[in-house]
Design a protein around this motif. Structure first.
Motif, PDB file in Angstrom:
ATOM      1  N   ASP A  68       0.850  -1.190   0.000  1.00 52.44           N
ATOM      2  CA  ASP A  68       0.000   0.000   0.000  1.00 52.44           C
ATOM      3  C   ASP A  68       0.886   1.242   0.000  1.00 52.44           C
ATOM      4  O   ASP A  68       2.037   1.201   0.422  1.00 52.44           O
ATOM      5  CB  ASP A  68      -0.945   0.018   1.209  1.00 52.44           C
ATOM      6  N   THR A  69       0.331   2.306  -0.511  1.00 48.38           N
ATOM      7  CA  THR A  69       1.008   3.593  -0.547  1.00 48.38           C
ATOM      8  C   THR A  69      -0.065   4.675  -0.492  1.00 48.38           C
ATOM      9  O   THR A  69      -1.222   4.426  -0.826  1.00 48.38           O
ATOM     10  CB  THR A  69       1.889   3.726  -1.817  1.00 48.38           C
ATOM     11  N   ARG A  70       0.304   5.844  -0.045  1.00 50.04           N
ATOM     12  CA  ARG A  70      -0.659   6.943  -0.016  1.00 50.04           C
ATOM     13  C   ARG A  70      -0.825   7.526  -1.427  1.00 50.04           C
ATOM     14  O   ARG A  70       0.110   7.533  -2.207  1.00 50.04           O
ATOM     15  CB  ARG A  70      -0.190   8.045   0.929  1.00 50.04           C
ATOM     16  N   ASN A  71      -2.004   8.016  -1.693  1.00 52.33           N
ATOM     17  CA  ASN A  71      -2.345   8.583  -2.989  1.00 52.33           C
ATOM     18  C   ASN A  71      -1.853  10.025  -3.087  1.00 52.33           C
ATOM     19  O   ASN A  71      -2.229  10.877  -2.277  1.00 52.33           O
ATOM     20  CB  ASN A  71      -3.856   8.519  -3.187  1.00 52.33           C
ATOM     21  N   PHE A  72      -1.050  10.304  -4.086  1.00 49.78           N
ATOM     22  CA  PHE A  72      -0.526  11.653  -4.331  1.00 49.78           C
ATOM     23  C   PHE A  72      -1.652  12.676  -4.434  1.00 49.78           C
ATOM     24  O   PHE A  72      -1.543  13.795  -3.919  1.00 49.78           O
ATOM     25  CB  PHE A  72       0.305  11.652  -5.623  1.00 49.78           C
ATOM     26  N   GLN A  73      -2.747  12.315  -5.099  1.00 52.80           N
ATOM     27  CA  GLN A  73      -3.829  13.258  -5.369  1.00 52.80           C
ATOM     28  C   GLN A  73      -4.457  13.831  -4.104  1.00 52.80           C
ATOM     29  O   GLN A  73      -4.962  14.947  -4.102  1.00 52.80           O
ATOM     30  CB  GLN A  73      -4.926  12.592  -6.215  1.00 52.80           C
ATOM     31  N   VAL A  74      -4.428  13.084  -3.001  1.00 53.09           N
ATOM     32  CA  VAL A  74      -5.063  13.530  -1.756  1.00 53.09           C
ATOM     33  C   VAL A  74      -4.207  14.561  -1.024  1.00 53.09           C
ATOM     34  O   VAL A  74      -4.724  15.373  -0.253  1.00 53.09           O
ATOM     35  CB  VAL A  74      -5.378  12.317  -0.849  1.00 53.09           C
ATOM     36  N   ARG A  75      -2.906  14.553  -1.275  1.00 51.70           N
ATOM     37  CA  ARG A  75      -1.972  15.518  -0.673  1.00 51.70           C
ATOM     38  C   ARG A  75      -2.044  15.485   0.863  1.00 51.70           C
ATOM     39  O   ARG A  75      -2.175  16.512   1.527  1.00 51.70           O
ATOM     40  CB  ARG A  75      -2.228  16.917  -1.225  1.00 51.70           C
ATOM     41  N   ALA A  76      -1.942  14.289   1.416  1.00 53.19           N
ATOM     42  CA  ALA A  76      -2.062  14.081   2.866  1.00 53.19           C
ATOM     43  C   ALA A  76      -1.101  14.942   3.669  1.00 53.19           C
ATOM     44  O   ALA A  76      -1.410  15.362   4.791  1.00 53.19           O
ATOM     45  CB  ALA A  76      -1.841  12.609   3.200  1.00 53.19           C
ATOM     46  N   TRP A  77       0.064  15.226   3.112  1.00 53.86           N
ATOM     47  CA  TRP A  77       1.071  16.020   3.833  1.00 53.86           C
ATOM     48  C   TRP A  77       0.569  17.416   4.189  1.00 53.86           C
ATOM     49  O   TRP A  77       1.090  18.031   5.105  1.00 53.86           O
ATOM     50  CB  TRP A  77       2.366  16.109   3.036  1.00 53.86           C
ATOM     51  N   GLU A  78      -0.431  17.898   3.517  1.00 57.74           N
ATOM     52  CA  GLU A  78      -0.951  19.229   3.850  1.00 57.74           C
ATOM     53  C   GLU A  78      -1.633  19.246   5.219  1.00 57.74           C
ATOM     54  O   GLU A  78      -1.820  20.301   5.804  1.00 57.74           O
ATOM     55  CB  GLU A  78      -1.913  19.712   2.754  1.00 57.74           C
ATOM     56  N   GLU A  79      -1.975  18.078   5.743  1.00 51.90           N
ATOM     57  CA  GLU A  79      -2.572  17.955   7.075  1.00 51.90           C
ATOM     58  C   GLU A  79      -1.512  17.727   8.156  1.00 51.90           C
ATOM     59  O   GLU A  79      -1.830  17.699   9.335  1.00 51.90           O
ATOM     60  CB  GLU A  79      -3.567  16.799   7.095  1.00 51.90           C
ATOM     61  N   TRP A  80      -0.249  17.538   7.765  1.00 52.30           N
ATOM     62  CA  TRP A  80       0.819  17.244   8.712  1.00 52.30           C
ATOM     63  C   TRP A  80       1.340  18.533   9.317  1.00 52.30           C
ATOM     64  O   TRP A  80       2.358  19.075   8.914  1.00 52.30           O
ATOM     65  CB  TRP A  80       1.935  16.467   8.036  1.00 52.30           C
ATOM     66  N   LYS A  81       0.626  19.015  10.324  1.00 50.70           N
ATOM     67  CA  LYS A  81       0.964  20.259  11.008  1.00 50.70           C
ATOM     68  C   LYS A  81       0.987  19.994  12.500  1.00 50.70           C
ATOM     69  O   LYS A  81       0.227  19.161  13.001  1.00 50.70           O
ATOM     70  CB  LYS A  81      -0.098  21.327  10.708  1.00 50.70           C
ATOM     71  N   PRO A  82       1.823  20.716  13.239  1.00 49.83           N
ATOM     72  CA  PRO A  82       1.832  20.548  14.699  1.00 49.83           C
ATOM     73  C   PRO A  82       0.440  20.713  15.324  1.00 49.83           C
ATOM     74  O   PRO A  82       0.116  20.053  16.308  1.00 49.83           O
ATOM     75  CB  PRO A  82       2.805  21.629  15.174  1.00 49.83           C
ATOM     76  N   SER A  83      -0.387  21.554  14.722  1.00 48.75           N
ATOM     77  CA  SER A  83      -1.734  21.761  15.279  1.00 48.75           C
ATOM     78  C   SER A  83      -2.625  20.533  15.119  1.00 48.75           C
ATOM     79  O   SER A  83      -3.659  20.424  15.777  1.00 48.75           O
ATOM     80  CB  SER A  83      -2.404  22.973  14.620  1.00 48.75           C
ATOM     81  N   ASN A  84      -2.218  19.578  14.282  1.00 45.55           N
ATOM     82  CA  ASN A  84      -2.977  18.329  14.094  1.00 45.55           C
ATOM     83  C   ASN A  84      -2.321  17.161  14.823  1.00 45.55           C
ATOM     84  O   ASN A  84      -2.449  16.019  14.404  1.00 45.55           O
ATOM     85  CB  ASN A  84      -3.104  18.005  12.605  1.00 45.55           C
ATOM     86  N   ALA A  85      -1.623  17.449  15.909  1.00 44.76           N
ATOM     87  CA  ALA A  85      -0.931  16.404  16.670  1.00 44.76           C
ATOM     88  C   ALA A  85      -1.935  15.373  17.169  1.00 44.76           C
ATOM     89  O   ALA A  85      -3.120  15.654  17.360  1.00 44.76           O
ATOM     90  CB  ALA A  85      -0.185  17.019  17.844  1.00 44.76           C
ATOM     91  N   SER A  86      -1.431  14.167  17.393  1.00 44.45           N
ATOM     92  CA  SER A  86      -2.274  13.105  17.937  1.00 44.45           C
ATOM     93  C   SER A  86      -1.649  12.568  19.213  1.00 44.45           C
ATOM     94  O   SER A  86      -0.453  12.730  19.458  1.00 44.45           O
ATOM     95  CB  SER A  86      -2.447  11.982  16.908  1.00 44.45           C
ATOM     96  N   GLU A  87      -2.478  11.971  20.020  1.00 44.08           N
ATOM     97  CA  GLU A  87      -1.982  11.333  21.243  1.00 44.08           C
ATOM     98  C   GLU A  87      -1.955   9.834  21.031  1.00 44.08           C
ATOM     99  O   GLU A  87      -2.867   9.267  20.423  1.00 44.08           O
ATOM    100  CB  GLU A  87      -2.875  11.685  22.435  1.00 44.08           C
ATOM    101  N   VAL A  88      -0.890   9.215  21.515  1.00 46.27           N
ATOM    102  CA  VAL A  88      -0.736   7.770  21.458  1.00 46.27           C
ATOM    103  C   VAL A  88      -0.305   7.299  22.839  1.00 46.27           C
ATOM    104  O   VAL A  88       0.234   8.075  23.635  1.00 46.27           O
ATOM    105  CB  VAL A  88       0.303   7.338  20.398  1.00 46.27           C
ATOM    106  N   VAL A  89      -0.545   6.048  23.107  1.00 48.74           N
ATOM    107  CA  VAL A  89      -0.111   5.449  24.366  1.00 48.74           C
ATOM    108  C   VAL A  89       0.979   4.444  24.023  1.00 48.74           C
ATOM    109  O   VAL A  89       0.774   3.556  23.190  1.00 48.74           O
ATOM    110  CB  VAL A  89      -1.289   4.769  25.102  1.00 48.74           C
ATOM    111  N   ASP A  90       2.149   4.596  24.645  1.00 46.89           N
ATOM    112  CA  ASP A  90       3.252   3.694  24.336  1.00 46.89           C
ATOM    113  C   ASP A  90       3.119   2.394  25.120  1.00 46.89           C
ATOM    114  O   ASP A  90       2.172   2.197  25.884  1.00 46.89           O
ATOM    115  CB  ASP A  90       4.601   4.381  24.564  1.00 46.89           C
TER     116      ASP A  90
END
Length: 176
Positions: A68-90
């Motif tokens: 699998d690979t991400r689709n270029f057309q969706v331009r997912a990297w435009e959502e990769w901003k510090p304001s869109n941080a996520s929380e995870v539990v290690d």
């Protein structure tokens, strides 16, 4: 992205750490897989081409390569901003904050930093990576050039058709 390989808990599998382009298997497998968008780490033309040739060589006649690979057309990297941080539990039960910052976009290669912070904001690590986002036609051309034929291609894990809005491109390619 810098997190390392998963724990190797199965004893009935031979685990091999390495680089696809360096693999020397010859017609030993019916299936090769690549998960988690790992395909996008093949950033350069030569790296991608030599890796695909090595994967093809490792497959028996008619063997399949699924990835699998991400689709270029969706331009997912435009959502990769510090304001869109996520929380995870290690694995230790700690809540961590993971954020992304895009450093550059050059043609179809996105370079970014992923920052993992403790709950109090203390930066624990920063990983940098570059990913290649291929358009469907370019992906097909690389596969064909390496001796693969696309057997099936989906726009998601539920066998959705590929469209400009598909976040993923799931491909099953057959060795020709």
């Amino acid at each position: 992205m810098g997190r390392g390989p998963p724990p190797r808990r199965r004893t009935d599998i031979e685990w091999v750490a390495g680089v696809a382009a360096d693999a020397s298997w010859d017609r030993e497998f019916d299936l090769a897989t690549m998960a988690g968008n790992a395909f996008q780490y093949f950033v350069g033309h030569e790296e991608l081409s030599t890796s695909l040739v090595a994967i093809r060589r490792a497959l028996r006649d008619g063997g399949r390569f699924a990835f699998d690979t991400r689709n270029f057309q969706v331009r997912a990297w435009e959502e990769w901003k510090p304001s869109n941080a996520s929380e995870v539990v290690d694995g230790n039960g700690r809540t961590l904050r993971v954020s992304h910052h895009v450093e550059s976009v050059v043609d179809d290669v996105v370079t970014f930093a992923e920052t993992t912070s403790a709950h109090d904001g203390t930066v624990l690590r920063v990983d940098r990576a570059s990913l290649r986002f291929l358009e469907v036609s370019k992906l097909g051309a690389f596969l064909s050039e390496a001796g693969f034929e696309i057997e099936a291609q989906y726009g998601g894990w539920q066998h959705e058709p590929v469209s400009d809005a598909s976040r993923s491109i799931v491909t099953i390619a057959r060795r020709t």
